[in-house]
Design a protein around this motif. Structure first.
Motif, PDB file in Angstrom:
ATOM      1  N   LEU A   1       0.817  -1.221   0.000  1.00 36.36           N
ATOM      2  CA  LEU A   1       0.000   0.000   0.000  1.00 36.36           C
ATOM      3  C   LEU A   1       0.850   1.271   0.000  1.00 36.36           C
ATOM      4  O   LEU A   1       0.301   2.379   0.020  1.00 36.36           O
ATOM      5  CB  LEU A   1      -0.928   0.003   1.216  1.00 36.36           C
ATOM      6  N   THR A   2       2.174   1.126   0.000  1.00 36.84           N
ATOM      7  CA  THR A   2       3.153   2.225  -0.040  1.00 36.84           C
ATOM      8  C   THR A   2       3.119   3.108   1.199  1.00 36.84           C
ATOM      9  O   THR A   2       3.577   4.264   1.152  1.00 36.84           O
ATOM     10  CB  THR A   2       2.993   3.123  -1.299  1.00 36.84           C
ATOM     11  N   ILE A   3       2.629   2.607   2.321  1.00 41.03           N
ATOM     12  CA  ILE A   3       2.595   3.435   3.528  1.00 41.03           C
ATOM     13  C   ILE A   3       3.723   3.113   4.487  1.00 41.03           C
ATOM     14  O   ILE A   3       3.856   3.759   5.526  1.00 41.03           O
ATOM     15  CB  ILE A   3       1.237   3.309   4.259  1.00 41.03           C
ATOM     16  N   ASN A   4       4.548   2.114   4.155  1.00 39.38           N
ATOM     17  CA  ASN A   4       5.640   1.748   5.063  1.00 39.38           C
ATOM     18  C   ASN A   4       6.659   2.872   5.227  1.00 39.38           C
ATOM     19  O   ASN A   4       7.261   3.026   6.281  1.00 39.38           O
ATOM     20  CB  ASN A   4       6.340   0.475   4.579  1.00 39.38           C
ATOM     21  N   THR A   5       6.829   3.685   4.165  1.00 34.78           N
ATOM     22  CA  THR A   5       7.781   4.799   4.264  1.00 34.78           C
ATOM     23  C   THR A   5       7.348   5.797   5.319  1.00 34.78           C
ATOM     24  O   THR A   5       8.166   6.312   6.088  1.00 34.78           O
ATOM     25  CB  THR A   5       7.909   5.507   2.908  1.00 34.78           C
ATOM     26  N   TRP A   6       6.038   6.053   5.379  1.00 37.21           N
ATOM     27  CA  TRP A   6       5.532   7.058   6.315  1.00 37.21           C
ATOM     28  C   TRP A   6       5.628   6.582   7.763  1.00 37.21           C
ATOM     29  O   TRP A   6       5.579   7.398   8.693  1.00 37.21           O
ATOM     30  CB  TRP A   6       4.086   7.412   5.967  1.00 37.21           C
ATOM     31  N   THR A   7       5.761   5.272   7.959  1.00 35.03           N
ATOM     32  CA  THR A   7       5.912   4.746   9.320  1.00 35.03           C
ATOM     33  C   THR A   7       7.372   4.472   9.662  1.00 35.03           C
ATOM     34  O   THR A   7       7.674   3.969  10.746  1.00 35.03           O
ATOM     35  CB  THR A   7       5.093   3.449   9.488  1.00 35.03           C
ATOM     36  N   GLY A   8       8.261   4.775   8.715  1.00 36.08           N
ATOM     37  CA  GLY A   8       9.686   4.593   8.960  1.00 36.08           C
ATOM     38  C   GLY A   8      10.185   3.182   8.804  1.00 36.08           C
ATOM     39  O   GLY A   8      11.337   2.885   9.144  1.00 36.08           O
ATOM     40  N   GLU A   9       9.363   2.293   8.240  1.00 41.15           N
ATOM     41  CA  GLU A   9       9.743   0.879   8.085  1.00 41.15           C
ATOM     42  C   GLU A   9      10.271   0.655   6.671  1.00 41.15           C
ATOM     43  O   GLU A   9       9.602   0.109   5.804  1.00 41.15           O
ATOM     44  CB  GLU A   9       8.527  -0.008   8.368  1.00 41.15           C
ATOM     45  N   ILE A  10      11.497   1.087   6.439  1.00 44.29           N
ATOM     46  CA  ILE A  10      12.047   1.089   5.089  1.00 44.29           C
ATOM     47  C   ILE A  10      13.095   0.004   4.869  1.00 44.29           C
ATOM     48  O   ILE A  10      13.733  -0.038   3.820  1.00 44.29           O
ATOM     49  CB  ILE A  10      12.657   2.459   4.751  1.00 44.29           C
ATOM     50  N   ASP A  11      13.304  -0.829   5.847  1.00 43.05           N
ATOM     51  CA  ASP A  11      14.282  -1.907   5.700  1.00 43.05           C
ATOM     52  C   ASP A  11      13.533  -3.243   5.678  1.00 43.05           C
ATOM     53  O   ASP A  11      12.783  -3.541   6.611  1.00 43.05           O
ATOM     54  CB  ASP A  11      15.273  -1.877   6.872  1.00 43.05           C
ATOM     55  N   PRO A  12      13.696  -4.058   4.623  1.00 43.61           N
ATOM     56  CA  PRO A  12      14.685  -3.954   3.554  1.00 43.61           C
ATOM     57  C   PRO A  12      14.172  -3.282   2.280  1.00 43.61           C
ATOM     58  O   PRO A  12      14.864  -3.299   1.270  1.00 43.61           O
ATOM     59  CB  PRO A  12      14.993  -5.433   3.265  1.00 43.61           C
ATOM     60  N   ILE A  13      12.968  -2.720   2.304  1.00 45.10           N
ATOM     61  CA  ILE A  13      12.372  -2.182   1.084  1.00 45.10           C
ATOM     62  C   ILE A  13      12.113  -0.691   1.260  1.00 45.10           C
ATOM     63  O   ILE A  13      11.404  -0.290   2.173  1.00 45.10           O
ATOM     64  CB  ILE A  13      11.050  -2.908   0.740  1.00 45.10           C
ATOM     65  N   ASP A  14      12.693   0.135   0.379  1.00 44.64           N
ATOM     66  CA  ASP A  14      12.547   1.579   0.508  1.00 44.64           C
ATOM     67  C   ASP A  14      12.220   2.205  -0.848  1.00 44.64           C
ATOM     68  O   ASP A  14      13.115   2.530  -1.626  1.00 44.64           O
ATOM     69  CB  ASP A  14      13.827   2.186   1.085  1.00 44.64           C
TER      70      ASP A  14
END
Length: 362
Positions: free
Chosen positions: A131-144
């Motif tokens: 859903l592309t919301i992981n960046t906004w929660t700071g969960e960018i490892d291993p996918i950014d």
């Protein structure tokens, strides 16, 4: 044979905002290739291969994340062309969603599933990444893929930005064009003030969304400039002089971190906009060498290049090619194949777009 400057059809774009649109694919292509090389230089083994004598070259590559500012600035401009036609809001959102999210899923879904199956990410993070919301929660490892997360939110906010800057209410004695300019400036000041406040007051939050904040300001400016581009407004040569000065200051102020944190990031954004001015005019001056056509080839699938280069870089990092010497050469070979795959993916997307975006009958 050298072109006669008096008959060069590109002369109409000299010192004209319309040149941003005419050369947009070339500028997109240039930015995409710069980002690809930049992603490689982030890897330790590749950085170590650059001799101190050519450190300036490495550091110039190292500023390749400014290419994203170019992307965002042009996106704001291009969206003006679409939204100024006054589409239905649902139709506008749907087209943006299809153009960005569908390619994202095509390219990234196998990658995400792999990490889920191997246990590197759990189900909840898998869903948030899809859903592309992981960046906004700071969960960018291993996918950014932060850019995708950001641009979808920017698109969501675009109608509000457009309506605020270009609303048709009476401006009193102030000419409409001047009123639009000052409304854009107001949004830029608010956006900048929010960024600086978060940087100093909420550093943990800033570390998560720092890459989005200054780019949102660039997006606002791009929205305003879109009207100037569409109307073919000329710009003063002073903009080119200022752009050269900005570019000259990028190495000490941005790359060498003379400016701290948020101030450095905003200088990078300023450089990205300056590059659009300079590249659009450079391509005119160098038109007889067709340099713009080389970069323009990559422009239509620059988004695919961006996404797949991130995936390919991570895969490359775990191969023997990364550790057996000549890491940069091997990386560039991998990227050549990656760009070919990006081109192929863009061709696969076309019938999907045609199906999903076909005009509704009745």
């Amino acid at each position: 044979m050298r072109q006669n400057s008096t008959t060069n059809p590109l002369n109409q774009y000299k010192l004209n905002y319309a040149s941003f649109s005419y050369f947009r694919n070339a500028i997109y292509g240039f930015a995409a290739l710069w980002i690809v090389v930049f992603h490689g230089v982030l890897l330790g083994n590749i950085r170590d291969e650059f001799d101190p004598a050519i450190r300036l070259i490495r550091d110039s590559i190292d500023m390749g994340n400014i290419g994203v500012d170019v992307f965002v600035f042009l996106s704001g401009i291009c969206l003006y062309f679409s939204y100024s036609k006054k589409p239905k809001l649902g139709s506008f959102y749907y087209k943006r969603f299809v153009r960005v999210y569908i390619p994202y899923l095509i390219m990234v879904l196998p990658y995400i599933i792999y990490f889920y199956v191997t246990g590197e990410i759990d189900l909840w993070l898998t869903i948030k990444t899809i859903l592309t919301i992981n960046t906004w929660t700071g969960e960018i490892d291993p996918i950014d893929f932060w850019y995708v997360s950001a641009i979808l939110v920017f698109y969501l906010l675009y109608p509000l930005i457009y309506r605020f800057i270009f609303h048709e209410k009476s401006t009193g004695k102030m000419p409409r064009e001047k009123a639009e300019f000052w409304r854009m400036i107001l949004l830029v000041v608010i956006s900048f003030a929010v960024s600086v406040t978060i940087y100093y007051a909420l550093p943990d939050v800033y570390s998560v969304i720092s890459r989005m904040l200054s780019r949102f300001t660039v997006f606002i400016i791009g929205t305003y400039v879109g009207k100037l581009v569409k109307e073919g407004k000329p710009f003063h040569e002073g903009f080119l002089i200022a752009s050269v000065i900005i570019l000259a200051g990028t190495y000490p102020l941005y790359e060498c971190d003379i400016l701290p944190g948020v101030w450095s990031r905003y200088y990078g954004s300023l450089t990205g906009m300056a590059l659009v001015f300079l590249l659009s005019q450079f391509f005119i001056l160098a038109s007889e060498w067709k340099i713009d056509r080389f970069f323009a080839f990559f422009g239509p699938f620059s988004f695919e290049i961006y996404v797949l280069s991130i995936i390919a870089r991570r895969i490359y990092y775990f191969t023997p090619w990364y550790t057996d010497g000549y890491a940069f050469l091997h990386y560039m070979i991998v990227m050549v194949f990656t760009i070919f795959i990006a081109w192929a993916v863009s061709k696969i997307e076309q019938p999907i777009f045609k199906l999903l975006l076909r005009p509704q009958s009745g």
